[in-house]
Design an enzyme around this catalytic site. Structure first.
Site, PDB file in Angstrom:
ATOM      1  N   PRO A   2      52.896  37.209 -19.820  1.00 53.97           N
ATOM      2  CA  PRO A   2      52.855  36.695 -18.444  1.00 53.97           C
ATOM      3  C   PRO A   2      51.418  36.604 -17.934  1.00 53.97           C
ATOM      4  O   PRO A   2      50.621  37.494 -18.163  1.00 53.97           O
ATOM      5  CB  PRO A   2      53.654  37.720 -17.646  1.00 53.97           C
ATOM      6  CG  PRO A   2      53.691  38.943 -18.478  1.00 53.97           C
ATOM      7  CD  PRO A   2      53.556  38.518 -19.909  1.00 53.97           C
ATOM      8  N   GLU A   3      51.131  35.510 -17.273  1.00 50.33           N
ATOM      9  CA  GLU A   3      49.815  35.351 -16.660  1.00 50.33           C
ATOM     10  C   GLU A   3      49.942  35.543 -15.146  1.00 50.33           C
ATOM     11  O   GLU A   3      51.022  35.799 -14.622  1.00 50.33           O
ATOM     12  CB  GLU A   3      49.231  33.984 -17.012  1.00 50.33           C
ATOM     13  CG  GLU A   3      48.881  33.899 -18.494  1.00 50.33           C
ATOM     14  CD  GLU A   3      47.652  33.050 -18.761  1.00 50.33           C
ATOM     15  OE1 GLU A   3      46.763  32.992 -17.890  1.00 50.33           O
ATOM     16  OE2 GLU A   3      47.578  32.451 -19.840  1.00 50.33           O
TER      17      GLU A   3
END
Ligand SMILES: [Zn+2]
Length: 279
Positions: A2-3
């Protein structure tokens, strides 16, 4: 992995369901994730009211009455799953679960256990060892072209590598750096120290716009930031260059000389960019 925009949408999903609620049950099913969980974690959660949320880089801080913040990092494979409490429901790799006075529960699911959960006094969040060394938040107004240019000055590394350095600017990962550099028309191979003045202005605008657009996409494609299966955050993206090797970018339609989006490897990670328009 996840960013920042995914973490932001996960946090908004948590806030929509948990803010103002009291925690009535906490199950901590392991002693550790990536690191040892705080001793007595369950007991410190139960009875507390969820006062609010904050995101810092890719970390979520859930602030509790009583002065603690729960610091959550999803790591490589961590997910938050939200739903009404169901008796006897078993979710694989669900290591920590909290239930609210409203009868909803949130589980932290992490098959690979690279994620982490810790407690930190709310008044000293930024002093936590995982947050203390982070650079400015990219969406904060204090992240200005002058700040970026000063941080890049004299750097002889490639621009892309510099932007992935969390001490320089916090929370940017491989995908959004590629996308922001495309938007700014700057080559990922350019010497970092050459980005100043108008180029720094373009890059700061591009970073903020890329992240803001992605967060908006998460908000518009998910109801309350929750997927139909209860998972928080994450959504389909339409990347402009990331993962699009050989595809003609949107700035080069009908150009026979354009070989399309290029993929190169920098610091052992794939970089995607348009060599014709990114200089
Ligand atoms: Zn192109």
């Amino acid at each position: 992995m996840p960013e920042l925009p995914e973490v932001e949408t996960v946090m908004r999903g948590l806030a929509a369901r948990l803010q103002g609620r009291r925690i009535v049950r906490a199950d901590v099913r392991r002693a550790d994730l990536r690191w040892t969980l705080p001793p007595g974690l369950a007991a410190r959660l139960v009875g507390a009211r969820v006062e609010g949320f904050r995101r810092r880089a890719k970390y979520i801080l859930m602030r509790l009455s009583g002065g603690d913040s729960v610091l959550i990092h999803l790591g490589m494979s961590g997910r938050m799953v939200l739903g009404p409490t169901l008796p006897n429901a078993v979710v694989l790799h669900e290591h920590v679960v909290i239930e609210t006075d409203e009868g909803w529960q949130v589980g932290f699911v992490d098959p690979r256990r690279f994620g982490s959960i810790d407690l930190v006094p709310t008044a000293a969040e930024d002093g936590h060892r995982l947050l203390a060394g982070l650079g400015p938040e990219p969406l904060d107004p204090a992240f200005t072209p002058a700040v970026l240019a000063a941080a890049l000055a004299g750097k002889t590394t490639a621009l892309k590598a510099a932007l992935l350095d969390q001490r320089l600017v916090a929370g940017l990962g491989n995908i959004y750096v590629c996308e922001a550099l495309f938007r700014a028309r700057l080559s990922p191979r350019r010497l970092a120290g050459t980005v100043a003045g108008a180029r720094a202005g373009r890059l700061v605008c591009a970073i903020k716009a890329t992240l803001t657009d992605a967060i908006a996409a998460g908000g518009s494609s998910l109801r309350d930031y929750v997927q139909p299966n209860g998972e928080l955050g994450f959504f389909q993206h339409a990347w402009k260059v990331y993962g699009r090797e050989g595809v003609t970018c949107e700035r080069c339609p009908g150009l026979p000389a354009c070989a399309g989006v290029a993929r190169i490897v920098q610091s052992a990670r794939s970089t995607f960019y348009c060599p014709r328009t990114q200089r």
